[in-house]
Design an enzyme around this catalytic site. Structure first.
Site, short mmCIF file in Angstrom:
data_model
loop_
_atom_site.label_atom_id
_atom_site.label_comp_id
_atom_site.label_asym_id
_atom_site.label_seq_id
_atom_site.Cartn_x
_atom_site.Cartn_y
_atom_site.Cartn_z
N HIS A 164 0.83 -1.21 0.00
CA HIS A 164 0.00 0.00 0.00
C HIS A 164 0.87 1.26 0.00
O HIS A 164 0.44 2.31 0.49
CB HIS A 164 -0.95 0.03 1.20
CG HIS A 164 -1.79 -1.20 1.35
ND1 HIS A 164 -2.96 -1.39 0.66
CD2 HIS A 164 -1.60 -2.33 2.09
CE1 HIS A 164 -3.48 -2.57 0.97
NE2 HIS A 164 -2.67 -3.16 1.85
N SER A 285 14.26 20.63 -16.76
CA SER A 285 13.09 21.49 -16.95
C SER A 285 13.49 22.73 -17.74
O SER A 285 14.60 23.24 -17.60
CB SER A 285 12.53 21.90 -15.58
OG SER A 285 11.63 22.98 -15.71
N LYS A 291 15.79 20.82 -11.71
CA LYS A 291 15.05 19.58 -11.95
C LYS A 291 15.89 18.50 -12.64
O LYS A 291 16.70 18.79 -13.52
CB LYS A 291 13.80 19.85 -12.79
CG LYS A 291 12.71 20.65 -12.10
CD LYS A 291 12.16 19.95 -10.89
CE LYS A 291 11.41 18.68 -11.22
NZ LYS A 291 10.22 18.88 -12.06
N GLU A 298 8.67 7.59 -16.81
CA GLU A 298 7.32 8.12 -17.04
C GLU A 298 6.79 7.70 -18.40
O GLU A 298 5.60 7.38 -18.56
CB GLU A 298 7.34 9.64 -16.91
CG GLU A 298 7.63 10.11 -15.48
CD GLU A 298 7.81 11.63 -15.38
OE1 GLU A 298 7.78 12.30 -16.43
OE2 GLU A 298 8.01 12.12 -14.27
#
Length: 478
Positions: A164, A285, A291, A298
């Protein structure tokens, strides 16, 4: 037969038609823009078919030699780009027949005897997929190798195992990485199982009824690397199970890659900080200079959607189709081409990302005992003392509640408090309140202890070597 219409375009049908198709129909029907990639496989099938026609006495030796030479020349011209389809070509079969007619004249038209685009395309697509399935397998093995090598370096690296997305029990990070290898091994097994079912040759089935010509489908099947000819000509041209099943395997691969990608996104986040990606396999970024994004991970999540979508599209297309061939089945190719290309792009990127990532052992070790992840060790310790697990669970829960209220760890509880919670708790329980002891106690096969993980690692490496041999086998003749 109407070989060419008035504009000079080759067409494989039209004898009963007074004129050519309407532009709207022609634009809808054309598939050569995507099925051209079947050209090498169509030419392989054409060579085998030419030999069978010669064996049946329908081509004399000189004609066979001329046709085979022309097919070889056409193959070379396709490979170099000298011969390409035109806007007038309806599909790959039309384009290649045009190329053959350009080289042989009317003799080129003899090759169409005894076969139809229906059995031809079914054969081409099986050849293409059997060939490219092994390419997918090679890329899967490379990813599994990268995960296995990282696992080997981290057999003794403790980590907080999650359920979880909450801290559950300590595990070896090597064990965790190997958990991502297991589904890839199953994917490889599914690909090999699929290949066995796909190794059936439709060629010789004609449009649907077979052929009245004395052909030899078994000889064609053997030459093309298939196990056998199709047992039923109607099913042979109607069957797209091999397409749907291949897309199921690639969709499931996509799901497995998506789950791996999601974990890498978590591991590389500031909140986790367990892994750092190599600069070559991360992006930045356009506005935030600090970043470092896990874009490959992804994209693995995102591309699982198109892999699953291709499967759904083909299953939906096939549902309710009457036997045998229907033009709906033109929609079977783009999803498999897309699945192959997607995995050819994605798998090497993921393999490179995993192979070059840096595992932050210190952070993983520090996080392993956080969140009372050793509580189950206490419950198991009580069980070994003869306490029923139901009671042991309650006692341990009370210990956790006390620590949570006092904001302390399990090992910080005093001897007096242990006795207050339960008469079964005594100071010797502290022996199990370390991550190292928790891991060392896991000795059963498949568990997260150092011994079982080492055994699993050896077995995985052996299985990957076995799959490596299968993946490089050549089943499609060249």
């Amino acid at each position: 037969m109407n070989v060419s219409d008035s504009e000079g375009a080759t067409r494989l049908w039209g004898g009963r038609f007074a004129g050519g198709p309407a532009e709207a129909l022609a634009r809808l029907s054309v598939s050569v823009q995507f099925d051209w990639r079947l050209a090498p496989y169509d030419l392989i099938g054409s060579r085998a078919h030419a030999r069978v026609l010669a064996g049946a006495g329908l081509l004399d030796p000189e004609e066979l030699g001329q046709i085979l030479a022309a097919l070889d020349d056409l193959d070379s011209a396709c490979a170099t780009g000298e011969f390409r389809p035109t806007v007038e070509d309806e599909d790959v079969h039309t384009a290649l027949e045009r190329g053959l007619l350009e080289r042989l004249g009317t003799l080129g038209g003899k090759l169409r005897a005894g076969r139809s685009r229906n059995d031809q395309v079914a054969t081409d697509l099986r050849l293409y997929l059997r060939d490219h399935a092994r390419g997918v397998a090679v890329a899967l093995i490379e990813l599994a190798d990268a995960l296995t090598e990282q696992a080997e370096r981290n057999v003794d690296t403790p980590a907080p195992g999650l359920t979880h997305v909450q801290h559950a029990q300590p595990v070896s990070f090597g064990h965790w990485l190997l958990a991502h290898v297991q589904p890839l091994l199953r994917d490889l097994e599914r690909l090999r199982d699929w290949d066995g079912r796909a190794a059936i040759s439709p060629l010789g089935s004609g449009a649907l009824a077979g052929s009245s010509l004395p052909l030899d489908p078994a000889a064609v099947a053997k030459e093309l690397g298939f196990q056998a000819p199709a047992p039923n000509s109607m099913d042979a041209v109607a069957d797209r199970d091999f397409v749907a099943e291949f897309l199921f395997v690639t969709a499931l691969i996509g799901v497995h890659l998506s789950r791996l990608g999601e974990e890498v996104v978590l591991w590389t986040s500031t909140e986790f900080g367990w892994v750092e990606l190599d600069d070559a396999f991360a992006t930045g970024s356009s506005i935030m200079p600090q970043k470092k994004n896990a874009d490959i991970a992804e994209l693995a999540r995102g591309k699982s959607g198109r892999l699953t979508g291709g499967l759904v599209a083909v299953l939906t297309m096939l549902k309710g189709l009457p036997l045998t061939y229907d033009r709906d089945m033109q929609e079977d190719k783009e999803p498999v081409f897309d699945a192959v290309e997607t995995l050819r792009l994605l798998l090497p990127a993921l393999a490179g990302m995993i192979a070059t990532m840096t595992v932050r052992v210190d952070r993983l070790a520090a996080a392993a005992p956080v969140g009372f992840s050793l509580a189950t060790e206490v419950a198991d310790w009580l069980v070994r003392k003869g306490v029923p697990f139901r009671d042991a669970h309650e006692i341990t829960g009370q210990l956790v509640a006390l620590c949570s209220a006092r904001e302390c760890e399990l090992e910080d509880v005093s001897d007096e408090d242990l006795k207050v919670i339960s008469e079964h708790l005594d100071p010797s329980v502290r022996e199990v309140l370390t991550v190292s002891s928790a891991l060392a106690s896991r000795t059963t096969p498949g568990s997260t202890g150092p011994g079982p993980v080492a055994e699993q690692l050896a077995l995985v490496q052996h299985r990957l070597d076995t799959w490596r041999q299968w993946a490089i086998e050549k089943v499609v003749p060249r």
